[in-house]
Design a protein around this motif. Structure first.
Motif, PDB file in Angstrom:
ATOM      1  N   TYR A 211      69.310  27.455  77.573  1.00  0.00           N
ATOM      2  CA  TYR A 211      70.075  27.008  78.876  1.00  0.00           C
ATOM      3  C   TYR A 211      71.353  26.187  78.463  1.00  0.00           C
ATOM      4  O   TYR A 211      70.988  25.182  77.991  1.00  0.00           O
ATOM      5  CB  TYR A 211      69.352  26.289  80.014  1.00  0.00           C
ATOM      6  CG  TYR A 211      68.275  27.158  81.092  1.00  0.00           C
ATOM      7  CD1 TYR A 211      68.844  28.070  81.771  1.00  0.00           C
ATOM      8  CD2 TYR A 211      66.997  27.177  80.410  1.00  0.00           C
ATOM      9  CE1 TYR A 211      67.813  28.794  82.418  1.00  0.00           C
ATOM     10  CE2 TYR A 211      66.177  27.793  81.087  1.00  0.00           C
ATOM     11  CZ  TYR A 211      66.551  29.103  81.951  1.00  0.00           C
ATOM     12  OH  TYR A 211      65.592  29.777  82.756  1.00  0.00           O
ATOM     13  N   THR A 212      72.502  26.652  78.655  1.00  0.00           N
ATOM     14  CA  THR A 212      73.680  25.848  78.166  1.00  0.00           C
ATOM     15  C   THR A 212      74.004  24.752  78.925  1.00  0.00           C
ATOM     16  O   THR A 212      74.711  23.821  78.277  1.00  0.00           O
ATOM     17  CB  THR A 212      74.900  26.992  78.300  1.00  0.00           C
ATOM     18  OG1 THR A 212      75.117  27.371  79.714  1.00  0.00           O
ATOM     19  CG2 THR A 212      74.987  27.899  77.394  1.00  0.00           C
ATOM     20  N   MET A 213      73.397  24.709  80.243  1.00  0.00           N
ATOM     21  CA  MET A 213      73.431  23.399  80.796  1.00  0.00           C
ATOM     22  C   MET A 213      72.510  22.035  80.351  1.00  0.00           C
ATOM     23  O   MET A 213      72.866  21.071  80.672  1.00  0.00           O
ATOM     24  CB  MET A 213      73.329  23.478  82.391  1.00  0.00           C
ATOM     25  CG  MET A 213      72.196  24.012  82.855  1.00  0.00           C
ATOM     26  SD  MET A 213      71.863  25.692  82.596  1.00  0.00           S
ATOM     27  CE  MET A 213      72.472  26.341  84.007  1.00  0.00           C
ATOM     28  N   LEU A 214      71.815  22.304  79.374  1.00  0.00           N
ATOM     29  CA  LEU A 214      71.075  21.428  78.639  1.00  0.00           C
ATOM     30  C   LEU A 214      71.678  20.951  77.428  1.00  0.00           C
ATOM     31  O   LEU A 214      71.940  21.883  76.500  1.00  0.00           O
ATOM     32  CB  LEU A 214      69.709  21.806  78.532  1.00  0.00           C
ATOM     33  CG  LEU A 214      68.591  22.147  79.758  1.00  0.00           C
ATOM     34  CD1 LEU A 214      67.600  22.988  79.571  1.00  0.00           C
ATOM     35  CD2 LEU A 214      68.741  20.829  80.604  1.00  0.00           C
ATOM     36  N   ASN A 215      71.847  19.706  76.948  1.00  0.00           N
ATOM     37  CA  ASN A 215      72.784  19.320  76.018  1.00  0.00           C
ATOM     38  C   ASN A 215      71.778  18.626  75.021  1.00  0.00           C
ATOM     39  O   ASN A 215      71.214  17.665  75.231  1.00  0.00           O
ATOM     40  CB  ASN A 215      73.769  18.400  76.374  1.00  0.00           C
ATOM     41  CG  ASN A 215      74.559  18.838  77.657  1.00  0.00           C
ATOM     42  OD1 ASN A 215      75.135  20.135  77.395  1.00  0.00           O
ATOM     43  ND2 ASN A 215      74.936  18.146  78.583  1.00  0.00           N
ATOM     44  N   MET A 216      72.137  19.148  73.650  1.00  0.00           N
ATOM     45  CA  MET A 216      71.133  18.743  72.610  1.00  0.00           C
ATOM     46  C   MET A 216      71.893  17.697  71.831  1.00  0.00           C
ATOM     47  O   MET A 216      71.437  16.897  70.821  1.00  0.00           O
ATOM     48  CB  MET A 216      70.490  19.733  71.500  1.00  0.00           C
ATOM     49  CG  MET A 216      69.688  20.555  72.298  1.00  0.00           C
ATOM     50  SD  MET A 216      69.070  22.152  71.428  1.00  0.00           S
ATOM     51  CE  MET A 216      68.146  20.836  70.356  1.00  0.00           C
ATOM     52  N   LYS A 217      73.297  17.743  72.059  1.00  0.00           N
ATOM     53  CA  LYS A 217      74.072  16.496  71.750  1.00  0.00           C
ATOM     54  C   LYS A 217      74.902  15.739  72.650  1.00  0.00           C
ATOM     55  O   LYS A 217      75.075  16.152  73.665  1.00  0.00           O
ATOM     56  CB  LYS A 217      75.379  17.161  70.790  1.00  0.00           C
ATOM     57  CG  LYS A 217      74.871  17.857  69.531  1.00  0.00           C
ATOM     58  CD  LYS A 217      76.102  18.470  68.516  1.00  0.00           C
ATOM     59  CE  LYS A 217      77.239  19.341  69.325  1.00  0.00           C
ATOM     60  NZ  LYS A 217      78.065  19.987  68.611  1.00  0.00           N
ATOM     61  N   PRO A 218      75.115  14.364  72.129  1.00  0.00           N
ATOM     62  CA  PRO A 218      76.009  13.559  73.315  1.00  0.00           C
ATOM     63  C   PRO A 218      77.018  14.405  73.781  1.00  0.00           C
ATOM     64  O   PRO A 218      77.861  15.121  72.992  1.00  0.00           O
ATOM     65  CB  PRO A 218      76.353  12.492  72.498  1.00  0.00           C
ATOM     66  CG  PRO A 218      75.372  12.511  71.382  1.00  0.00           C
ATOM     67  CD  PRO A 218      75.187  13.794  70.981  1.00  0.00           C
TER      68      PRO A 218
ATOM     69  N   VAL B  67      79.917  28.398  78.924  1.00  0.00           N
ATOM     70  CA  VAL B  67      78.615  28.480  79.483  1.00  0.00           C
ATOM     71  C   VAL B  67      78.501  29.728  80.261  1.00  0.00           C
ATOM     72  O   VAL B  67      79.526  30.437  80.545  1.00  0.00           O
ATOM     73  CB  VAL B  67      78.182  27.487  80.427  1.00  0.00           C
ATOM     74  CG1 VAL B  67      78.402  26.081  79.829  1.00  0.00           C
ATOM     75  CG2 VAL B  67      79.159  27.355  81.674  1.00  0.00           C
ATOM     76  N   GLU B  68      77.244  30.024  80.656  1.00  0.00           N
ATOM     77  CA  GLU B  68      77.235  31.550  81.291  1.00  0.00           C
ATOM     78  C   GLU B  68      77.152  31.221  82.665  1.00  0.00           C
ATOM     79  O   GLU B  68      77.511  30.236  83.068  1.00  0.00           O
ATOM     80  CB  GLU B  68      75.780  31.851  80.782  1.00  0.00           C
ATOM     81  CG  GLU B  68      75.418  32.115  79.413  1.00  0.00           C
ATOM     82  CD  GLU B  68      76.537  32.988  78.633  1.00  0.00           C
ATOM     83  OE1 GLU B  68      77.277  33.751  79.272  1.00  0.00           O
ATOM     84  OE2 GLU B  68      76.907  32.841  77.478  1.00  0.00           O
ATOM     85  N   CYS B  69      77.247  32.295  83.584  1.00  0.00           N
ATOM     86  CA  CYS B  69      77.330  32.324  84.780  1.00  0.00           C
ATOM     87  C   CYS B  69      76.828  31.232  85.521  1.00  0.00           C
ATOM     88  O   CYS B  69      75.909  30.892  85.498  1.00  0.00           O
ATOM     89  CB  CYS B  69      76.827  33.649  85.363  1.00  0.00           C
ATOM     90  SG  CYS B  69      77.029  33.867  87.346  1.00  0.00           S
ATOM     91  N   LEU B  70      77.767  30.634  86.533  1.00  0.00           N
ATOM     92  CA  LEU B  70      77.534  29.514  87.002  1.00  0.00           C
ATOM     93  C   LEU B  70      77.279  29.781  88.615  1.00  0.00           C
ATOM     94  O   LEU B  70      77.340  29.185  89.654  1.00  0.00           O
ATOM     95  CB  LEU B  70      78.715  28.244  87.034  1.00  0.00           C
ATOM     96  CG  LEU B  70      78.632  27.702  85.643  1.00  0.00           C
ATOM     97  CD1 LEU B  70      79.819  26.895  85.385  1.00  0.00           C
ATOM     98  CD2 LEU B  70      77.154  26.629  85.461  1.00  0.00           C
TER      99      LEU B  70
ATOM    100  N   GLN C  67      82.859  24.111  85.543  1.00  0.00           N
ATOM    101  CA  GLN C  67      82.208  22.801  86.034  1.00  0.00           C
ATOM    102  C   GLN C  67      82.514  21.650  85.286  1.00  0.00           C
ATOM    103  O   GLN C  67      82.599  21.734  84.030  1.00  0.00           O
ATOM    104  CB  GLN C  67      80.603  23.219  86.335  1.00  0.00           C
ATOM    105  CG  GLN C  67      79.761  22.127  86.703  1.00  0.00           C
ATOM    106  CD  GLN C  67      78.388  22.669  86.591  1.00  0.00           C
ATOM    107  OE1 GLN C  67      77.864  23.575  86.294  1.00  0.00           O
ATOM    108  NE2 GLN C  67      77.541  21.616  87.150  1.00  0.00           N
ATOM    109  N   ILE C  68      83.095  20.660  86.008  1.00  0.00           N
ATOM    110  CA  ILE C  68      83.012  19.227  85.145  1.00  0.00           C
ATOM    111  C   ILE C  68      81.986  18.272  85.774  1.00  0.00           C
ATOM    112  O   ILE C  68      82.179  18.105  86.878  1.00  0.00           O
ATOM    113  CB  ILE C  68      84.384  18.754  85.275  1.00  0.00           C
ATOM    114  CG1 ILE C  68      85.460  19.948  85.072  1.00  0.00           C
ATOM    115  CG2 ILE C  68      84.564  17.513  84.631  1.00  0.00           C
ATOM    116  CD1 ILE C  68      86.847  19.554  85.172  1.00  0.00           C
ATOM    117  N   ASN C  69      81.192  17.954  84.954  1.00  0.00           N
ATOM    118  CA  ASN C  69      80.078  17.159  85.256  1.00  0.00           C
ATOM    119  C   ASN C  69      79.294  18.026  86.359  1.00  0.00           C
ATOM    120  O   ASN C  69      78.805  19.200  86.325  1.00  0.00           O
ATOM    121  CB  ASN C  69      80.362  15.770  85.817  1.00  0.00           C
ATOM    122  CG  ASN C  69      80.784  14.927  84.521  1.00  0.00           C
ATOM    123  OD1 ASN C  69      80.741  15.554  83.283  1.00  0.00           O
ATOM    124  ND2 ASN C  69      81.349  13.546  84.656  1.00  0.00           N
ATOM    125  N   ASP C  70      79.121  17.568  87.597  1.00  0.00           N
ATOM    126  CA  ASP C  70      78.458  18.319  88.691  1.00  0.00           C
ATOM    127  C   ASP C  70      79.391  18.888  89.595  1.00  0.00           C
ATOM    128  O   ASP C  70      78.957  19.560  90.743  1.00  0.00           O
ATOM    129  CB  ASP C  70      77.697  17.120  89.504  1.00  0.00           C
ATOM    130  CG  ASP C  70      76.458  16.732  88.493  1.00  0.00           C
ATOM    131  OD1 ASP C  70      76.079  17.343  87.838  1.00  0.00           O
ATOM    132  OD2 ASP C  70      76.225  15.399  88.990  1.00  0.00           O
TER     133      ASP C  70
END
Ligand code: FES
Length: 157
Positions: free
Chosen positions: A67-74, A122-125, A135-138
């Motif tokens: 999932y591209t919305m989960l971030n593994m980096k800050p 990211v992929e389709c939102l 999307q910027i933040n929420d």
């Protein structure tokens, strides 16, 4: 000290679990909670979530990397996520991404040196009818043009 949820996050964790018939089904919302709590999902955060969810760490990794919305980096204070999936791509998503890259002086996957902005594709939102979009933040920004993006970036500064 080992990473762990705050008392408030533990309460939310219990609430999330109560909504699902099986613990494992709550993995995505729990990962979101982890991302909110820790800022991003580091290896340590992923191991912590795997432990409290009683799921193998490798399975949690596979979900986080999917999932591209989960971030593994800050990420920066403003996380700009441009949709790159076909409907948005056909409406000019690449042009929007190129404009943001030039405007902020960063590439996709990078954060500005002041820590203010991170740019991701990211992929389709699920806003395909109003592409190109980001999307910027929420928050969603739709039917984008370069002019509109310039205005949005100005307002964020
Ligand atoms: S393709 Fe961009 S929101 Fe669905």
């Amino acid at each position: 000290m080992a990473l762990e949820f705050s008392a408030a996050a533990r309460k939310r964790f219990a609430e999330i679990l109560s909504r699902y018939p099986k613990k494992e089904a709550a993995l995505l919302p729990v990962l979101y909670l982890g991302q909110e709590e820790f800022g991003y999902l580091s290896g340590e955060a992923i191991e912590y979530v795997a432990k409290i969810m009683e799921i193998p760490t490798a399975r949690v990794y596979s979900v986080v990397t999917f999932y591209t919305m989960l971030n593994m980096k800050p990420v920066g204070r403003h996380h700009i996520q441009v949709c790159r999936t076909l409907p948005c791509a056909l409406c000019g998503a690449e042009r929007i991404t190129a404009f943001i890259k030039a405007n902020l002086g960063i590439d996709v996957g990078q954060t500005t040196s002041d820590g203010k902005y991170t740019l991701s594709e990211v992929e389709c939102l699920a806003s395909c009818g109003t592409g190109p979009m980001m999307q910027i933040n929420d928050d969603y920004y739709e039917s984008l043009t370069e002019e509109k993006v310039a205005e949005i970036l100005r307002a964020l500064k």
